[in-house]
Design an enzyme around this catalytic site. Structure first.
Site, PDB file in Angstrom:
ATOM      1  CG  HIS A 458      36.232  -8.640  32.483  1.00 53.87           C
ATOM      2  ND1 HIS A 458      37.469  -8.517  31.893  1.00 53.87           N
ATOM      3  CD2 HIS A 458      36.122  -7.576  33.327  1.00 53.87           C
ATOM      4  CE1 HIS A 458      38.079  -7.440  32.366  1.00 53.87           C
ATOM      5  NE2 HIS A 458      37.280  -6.847  33.237  1.00 53.87           N
ATOM      6  CD  GLU A 459      33.163  -6.257  35.384  1.00 49.22           C
ATOM      7  OE1 GLU A 459      33.592  -6.115  36.547  1.00 49.22           O
ATOM      8  OE2 GLU A 459      33.575  -5.581  34.421  1.00 49.22           O
ATOM      9  CG  HIS A 462      37.275  -7.275  38.303  1.00 47.48           C
ATOM     10  ND1 HIS A 462      38.593  -6.907  38.428  1.00 47.48           N
ATOM     11  CD2 HIS A 462      36.836  -6.737  37.137  1.00 47.48           C
ATOM     12  CE1 HIS A 462      38.942  -6.173  37.377  1.00 47.48           C
ATOM     13  NE2 HIS A 462      37.902  -6.062  36.574  1.00 47.48           N
ATOM     14  CG  HIS A 465      41.767 -10.015  42.556  1.00 45.88           C
ATOM     15  ND1 HIS A 465      42.296  -8.960  41.843  1.00 45.88           N
ATOM     16  CD2 HIS A 465      42.778 -10.439  43.356  1.00 45.88           C
ATOM     17  CE1 HIS A 465      43.553  -8.771  42.191  1.00 45.88           C
ATOM     18  NE2 HIS A 465      43.866  -9.646  43.107  1.00 45.88           N
TER      19      HIS A 465
END
Length: 673
Positions: A458-459, A462, A465
């Site tokens: 998940h991280e 980020h 991104h």
């Protein structure tokens, strides 16, 4: 005093020389950075030449280089390694930055120049910069009269001070609430490695003997799943849910006071509630739409949670208590699906998950390469760095990983940026992922749970991104997107954690080297819906609590935060006595010191896009290079350079549909019934 922050770093990627930085350097650099940017903006506002896009908007984007450099370095280290010295200066820095934002957005002369520019001939990212900048100024009070601007400054200052104090007390409350056990027998169910880690934690905290179970930020503590004695589980659970309710580290009153001040500020800005203010900058159309989405999901989620509780009671033989839920839920998973989630940890070693899982999936999808580097001066010995390369061998950016828990680190997991990829400034991205995995005892492997595996993926979503940002202007680059969109790319990246082409690459028994037993993936997929009733209800409870605090109107005061919690959650049809909120008011850092006020709904809002995107990847062959390239080009690289929903619809070929989310969460049948 020589201050390394006052000049651009000569290290690769302009990486801060953390080994040379002290608390006084950050404060000095922020002070000088604030003064310097105000001079630059004053020159823009008073420019006698006619306003143009270049001499006004672009000039503003270029301003404040020192301040930007200082605060990005500071925010990274403060949240991850907030020493006593840094915590002492934090209120001053927070106050300086908050006051500076007011000085910019409430500068009538500057706003008049910005608003006077005729932007009709602009297009693309230039047009977007004008639109977003003016919207930000107006939302911050640029059009208020002088008297109301002064009131707004005072409110913002007090809210900032309270937020900083909330964060300080919460860190103290988490350390204070760690549960000490003298007898190892009370910790039956934990592995030898977990016991050794707890013994180390006890010694580090000053205990002469025994075992210390430290807390993670959410209500649910991972060890509740494995502790065999209900009394031990109860001690850990109650320590978690009671954080911030008493003593020197009381946070409840701070949260209530912040919510009241935010409602007063909203009224000053012409809005009914703080939530209405926040949603002006969101992809959600309005507060009614958000409330409607949550109300649509709550009945089915609660029904599923109650059904799960019934299954747990069959095993426990008595009504289920909230501290026993995780333990018996794991038992159901073992009985029904032959799934022992605790035993799975032996197959998930941190470096393997990271390098042969997280990095490997990114290599397959996006052609990325990773090389660990050991030449950067870091803020803590546990921090690590990797240079990230594009498929053609060119450097993309730098990834910084800080994975282990420590007393100086805030709870939870997050991504941060030390540098952002904005071509106007000629920077390469430097992004961080920070987690709170318990550090193993010396010589033991760093094992992670299945939930922590998902958090790593998940991280890193980020991080991608931020790494892939291809914008021109820093205020539109990377993760600078609406709050209810920013979680979407990270949630999508979780899909690769258990992917059949990724999982075998990193899941191997740490002692024997054996792969996961045949059929484990299929068991995990079959078991995926078990526990979704609890998980969805737990999350929705936090989202409703957040909106309740931030739907207060001016003058509506809450004298008893705990009674307020109980009332609003019960009225919403939730069951906090059985499924407590993922975060309670006393430790809801996301909304009281984390930028998510009136925005915790964002996770489920983003998950609509996420689930629909997972369906797209599945329909188009999954882990394929061309799929990753399309996702990177049309979405991950775009940031806020165009409307994020427009980026989504260009990528997907249509608007998002909610049905994939309902199926994923086990809500489709209940919702349609």
């Amino acid at each position: 005093m020589h201050n390394p922050l006052l000049e651009r770093s000569t290290l690769p990627f302009e990486f801060p020389d953390y080994s040379a930085l002290e608390a006084a350097h950050y404060l000095d650099a922020v002070q000088q950075g604030v003064a310097g940017q105000l001079e630059e903006l004053r020159a823009i506002a008073q420019n006698t030449q006619a306003p143009t896009f270049e001499n006004t908007f672009v000039a503003m984007e270029r301003s404040g280089a020192l301040l930007r450099r200082a605060v990005m370095a500071y925010w990274t280290v403060f949240s991850a390694h907030g020493t006593d010295e840094l915590r002492e200066i934090d209120p001053q820095i927070q106050s300086l930055v908050s006051g500076h934002q007011d000085a910019i957005h409430l500068d009538g002369e500057l706003f008049a120049r910005l608003a006077s520019l005729d932007a009709d001939a602009l297009g693309g990212e230039d047009k977007r910069l004008v639109t977003e900048t003016l919207r930000t100024f107006r939302a911050a009070g640029a059009e208020l009269d002088a008297g109301r601007k002064e009131q707004l400054r005072a409110l913002n200052s007090e809210i900032t001070d309270l937020s900083s104090e909330y964060s300080r007390r919460l860190l103290g409350a988490m350390n204070e609430a760690a549960v000490h056990f003298a007898d190892p027998g009370e910790l039956a169910g934990l592995s030898d490695g977990e016991l050794a880690s707890a013994a180390d934690a006890a010694r580090d905290a000053g205990h002469t003997d025994g075992y210390l179970l430290t807390l993670v930020l959410p209500t649910g503590q991972p060890l509740l799943e494995r502790l065999e004695f209900s009394a031990s589980r109860r001690r850990l659970f109650e320590a978690s849910v009671n954080r911030g309710q008493e003593g020197d580290n009381l946070t409840l009153d701070l949260g209530a006071r912040m919510a009241s001040l935010r409602s007063k500020r909203a009224a000053l800005l012409g809005f009914a509630t703080h939530a209405d203010v926040v949603l002006q900058e969101a992809t959600a159309p309005d507060l009614a739409a958000v409330r409607g989405r949550l109300a649509e999901l709550i009945p089915a989620a609660v029904a599923n949670a109650r059904a799960e509780a019934g299954e747990l009671e069959k095993i426990s033989g008595s009504p289920i208590d909230p501290w026993d839920w995780a333990y018996y839920s794991a038992a159901v998973a073992r009985e029904r699906h032959a799934l022992d989630r605790g035993a799975l940890r032996e197959y998930f070693e941190l470096d393997a998950v990271l390098e042969r899982g997280v990095f490997a999936a990114a290599s397959r999808l996006y052609g990325l390469g990773f090389t660990e580097r050991f030449d950067f001066p870091l803020y803590h010995p546990d921090v690590r760095t990797w240079e990230v390369f594009n498929e053609d061998g060119s450097t993309l950016g730098l990834f910084v990983g800080d994975f282990f828990a420590r007393p100086t680190k805030a709870g939870g997991a997050w991504m941060n940026s030390i540098r952002e990829s904005a071509s106007l400034l000629g920077e390469r991205p430097v992004v961080t992922n920070t987690l709170n995995i318990p550090k193993p005892a010396e010589g033991d492997p760093a094992l992670v749970s299945l939930d922590e595996v998902n958090t790593l993926f998940h991280e890193f979503g980020h991080a991608l991104h931020g790494l892939f940002s291809a914008g021109i202007y820093p205020s539109l680059a990377g993760t600078s997107v609406p709050r209810d969109f920013v979680e979407y790319p990270s949630q999508v990246n979780e899909m690769w954690a258990l992917h059949a082409e990724v999982l075998p690459g990193y899941a191997a028994h740490t002692r024997t080297g054996e792969p996961l037993p045949d059929g484990t993936v299929q068991v995990l997929e079959a078991a995926a819906l078990w526990g979704e009733g609890f998980a969805t209800t737990e999350y929705l409870t936090a989202a409703v609590l957040d909106l309740a605090w931030h739907s207060l109107t001016d003058g509506e005061l809450v004298s008893d935060p705990l009674a307020f919690e109980q009332r609003v959650l019960s009225e919403a049809g939730l069951i906090p006595e059985l499924v407590p909120s993922r975060y309670r008011t006393g430790y809801f850092k996301h909304i009281f010191d984390g930028g998510y006020s009136a925005g915790y709904y964002s996770y489920i809002w983003s998950e609509v896009l996420d689930a629909d995107t997972v369906e797209w990847f599945t329909e188009n062959g999954g882990l394929k290079r061309e799929n990753g390239e399309r996702f990177r080009a049309e979405l991950l690289s775009r940031g806020n350079t165009r409307d994020p929903l427009e980026s989504y619809e260009i990528f997907r070929g249509r608007e998002a549909r909610i049905e994939p989310l309902l199926v994923r969460r086990g809500l489709a049948r209940s919702t349609n019934a």
